[in-house]
Design an enzyme around this catalytic site. Sequence first.
Site, PDB file in Angstrom:
ATOM      1  N   HIS A  20       0.793  -1.216   0.000  1.00 27.94           N
ATOM      2  CA  HIS A  20       0.000   0.000   0.000  1.00 27.94           C
ATOM      3  C   HIS A  20       0.832   1.276   0.000  1.00 27.94           C
ATOM      4  O   HIS A  20       0.297   2.340  -0.354  1.00 27.94           O
ATOM      5  CB  HIS A  20      -0.959   0.003   1.197  1.00 27.94           C
ATOM      6  CG  HIS A  20      -2.203  -0.790   0.967  1.00 27.94           C
ATOM      7  ND1 HIS A  20      -2.251  -2.163   1.115  1.00 27.94           N
ATOM      8  CD2 HIS A  20      -3.443  -0.421   0.572  1.00 27.94           C
ATOM      9  CE1 HIS A  20      -3.465  -2.589   0.832  1.00 27.94           C
ATOM     10  NE2 HIS A  20      -4.208  -1.565   0.498  1.00 27.94           N
ATOM     11  N   GLY A  21       2.063   1.226   0.389  1.00 33.34           N
ATOM     12  CA  GLY A  21       2.842   2.448   0.364  1.00 33.34           C
ATOM     13  C   GLY A  21       4.243   2.275   0.898  1.00 33.34           C
ATOM     14  O   GLY A  21       4.535   1.344   1.648  1.00 33.34           O
TER      15      GLY A  21
END
Length: 466
Positions: free
Chosen positions: A321-322
């Site tokens: 996700h990041g």
Amino acid sequence: MVFSSLYFLFLYLPIVLLVYYITPLKWRNLWLLVVNLIFYGWGEPRYIVLMLFTIVLDYFMGLVVARCKERDNDKGARIAVAVALVLNLAILFFFKYWDLVAKTFQYFGIDMPVLNLTLPIGISFYTFQTMTYPVDVYRGDAQVQKNIVNFGTFVTLFPQLIAGPIIKYKELADQMTYRTHSPEQFASGVQVFTVGLAKKVLLANNIGKLWDVYLALPVDQLTVSGAWLGVLAFSLQLYFDFSGYSDMAVGLGRMLGFEFLRNFNYPYISKSVTEFWRRWHISLGSWFREYLYIPMGGNRVSKPRLFFNLFVVWAATGIWHGASWNFLVWGLYFAVLVILEKAFLGKLLEKLPAAIQHIYTLFLVLVSWAIFAVEDFGHLGAYLAAMFGGASGGLYNENVGYYFTSFLPMLIIGCVAATPLAAKLWAKLPTKVVKVILPVVLLAGLIFSTAYLVDATYNPFLYFRF
């Protein structure tokens, strides 16, 4: 370019659709490939080269795998698959995670250059989509695509290019060569797109302003009730932002003759964390299950190995996700919860009243969104402490009351819209009434969304950074 922009709605999309439908069928994929690349390069044209490299890489690796399989050269096919996976993941690591690793090494006194690269938009999505193509060819789940235009169109398909849903090649292979077009399908696409646009513009954007207030608030001014109000706002903003974008993607796909799978199924009505993840970002969960969890043995292993498999999958889900360590913590947080539910908690939950199951799930999910949203660990620690009674500002203050009453209508609408209640009531209306009301509702949604976009400067898109 994003779907919720005036340029897209009134310039790009009308031109794309007009030319698409006057173009002969055999040339439509070529037209889509061109406009897909224009769409992607609108803000960052330099990364079109990276996109083309990814297309060529996986296209030729697919051909190599197929040729090796025809010659019963399983070792060669495996090597080709491995090369494709390694190169795709190396590209993803370099652009998305290099600086994270470099800064972490520097923290421990190890010199590693920070490159400050701009993250290519949607790289997490299109990398996952394209790198599994050689895998599916190897498994025999997909036929090799010999037309590079068709393959390139699949990789760059603008409706789902920058934020999904994550579509496996085998799910779209037949539609790349043959797909139906009808007025009914187009109208259905317009309907789904408009609903998604309204969710994004009218709900996510407006509720998101409340979260921005509490995210920017100094930690010594946080209250317990304010911290919970802020994270509630973020949970609704993220849901309507991402699910709205997914709806728009499905709607645009139908306008072009494609059918994409549903990506959200009212996750906030779940009665367990496990169920929540069957309903939230369905395409990502399906991808990890098929290409990581099952190859590791899935649930057909011993309990310790099962828990290890879940731990690895959720660690990967988190960091996907990041490029920040809070996402890894967020993923491991869910790993612990899912493991506990698999071990014993799930059976205990089933014995409790449904309302308690819902409260349990929403409580844990709201806590998770605080971990997800606040990337700075110092700020995150203070925010979580505030949620659990350690707020410097106490339990409540006048600002909380002001923001709560100011945003109460939006919060109520958001909470109701996050459930299937409205859809169930709509389904009960007589067909004749629906035929009359539906065009009015859709037109109103489009008009109000356009009016907001004309006047507003606040139009974030949360999943751009992923």
